[in-house]
Enzyme design. Structure first.
Site, mmCIF file in Angstrom:
data_model
loop_
_atom_site.group_PDB
_atom_site.id
_atom_site.type_symbol
_atom_site.label_atom_id
_atom_site.label_comp_id
_atom_site.label_asym_id
_atom_site.label_seq_id
_atom_site.Cartn_x
_atom_site.Cartn_y
_atom_site.Cartn_z
ATOM 1 N N ASP A 243 -3.862 -2.471 -2.000
ATOM 2 C CA ASP A 243 -3.270 -1.929 -2.892
ATOM 3 C C ASP A 243 -3.039 -0.432 -2.820
ATOM 4 O O ASP A 243 -4.136 -0.095 -3.666
ATOM 5 C CB ASP A 243 -3.104 -2.562 -3.497
ATOM 6 C CG ASP A 243 -2.530 -3.563 -3.555
ATOM 7 O OD1 ASP A 243 -2.464 -4.113 -2.595
ATOM 8 O OD2 ASP A 243 -1.863 -5.180 -4.768
ATOM 9 N N ASP B 10 9.097 -11.591 -4.481
ATOM 10 C CA ASP B 10 8.303 -11.203 -6.072
ATOM 11 C C ASP B 10 8.979 -12.364 -7.054
ATOM 12 O O ASP B 10 9.973 -12.393 -7.474
ATOM 13 C CB ASP B 10 7.865 -10.301 -7.047
ATOM 14 C CG ASP B 10 7.342 -9.450 -5.513
ATOM 15 O OD1 ASP B 10 6.530 -9.868 -4.360
ATOM 16 O OD2 ASP B 10 7.785 -8.418 -6.010
#
Length: 238
Positions: free
Chosen positions: A8, A130
């Site tokens: 990330d 998500d």
């Protein structure tokens, strides 16, 4: 089950967020390409990258870092975060990534998904769903929609999508185990290639995901905190 070590990126650095909160961040490396090399050495056959800044602002923010990673390792890379247009997709693929993950855009614009599948092929496009308590979260996880995650996945299937990254954001970065119940529902209800993301904390978690027939699992914090050894996990589950 393919294992995807996660990188990330925020402000050019390799970080992890807790539950997707941008104010709750931990920096693991100032040179993400070094992390990518480490995962490749330990047996990674695919790497998962998220441009966190891109996810928040809606356009790519860390392309130079992503390009450096692509040029540093030989394994394929999938990238998500801030990819909202045909041009964004072309640009990412031109950087050398193998496939791109589309999130927020897919929720509100199925026609766009159909267009990009027709343009680039299902092997280049992954839809990121998500969810929080089974409902779809959008815009860098800052908002929760009134859309059911499985319903969205089935809609995407109709449009020609073959692969989905399914993230339970209440589990992400918390090392509390993945949401097996919701992930299994996603696998069983859709028949798509489901890559599970969020909460993987141990070999036991990977075993649980393996048993429900996910096509892949993204591992983040558990690798950085050495709760999972990638080399061993790859040997057992891939």
């Amino acid at each position: 089950m393919r294992l995807y070590p996660a990188i990330d990126i925020r402000n050019g650095q390799c970080v992890r967020l807790r539950q997707g909160q941008f104010h709750d961040v931990e920096v693991y490396s100032h040179v993400p390409a070094n992390i990518a090399m480490q995962w490749e050495r330990q047996g990674a056959r695919y790497i998962h990258i998220v441009d966190l800044d891109g996810a928040l602002v809606g356009h790519s923010m860390n392309d130079e870092v992503i390009k450096e990673i692509v040029q540093t390792v030989s394994v394929p890379i999938q990238v998500g975060g801030g990819i909202r247009t045909i041009q964004d997709i072309e640009h990412k693929l031109n950087l050398g990534v193998s496939r791109v993950i589309i999130g927020t855009k897919a929720v509100g614009n199925p026609q766009f998904v159909k267009e990009i599948i027709n343009t680039f092929g299902a092997d280049k496009i992954v839809i990121g769903i998500d969810a929080k308590k089974g409902m779809v979260a959008i815009e860098g996880w800052e908002k929760v929609s009134n859309y059911n995650a499985v319903s969205l996945a089935l809609e995407m299937k109709e449009l020609g999508v073959s692969t989905i990254v399914y993230t339970d954001i209440s589990k992400d970065g918390m090392l509390q185990g993945p949401n097996i119940e919701h992930t299994k529902e996603m696998v069983d209800s859709t028949g798509l290639n489901i890559i599970a993301s969020g909460g993987v904390s141990s070999m036991k978690d990977l075993e649980a995901l393996y048993k429900i027939n996910v096509s892949g699992a993204i591992i983040g914090k558990a690798l950085y905190e050495q709760r999972i050894e990638l080399e061993e996990a790859t040997r057992l589950f891939e």
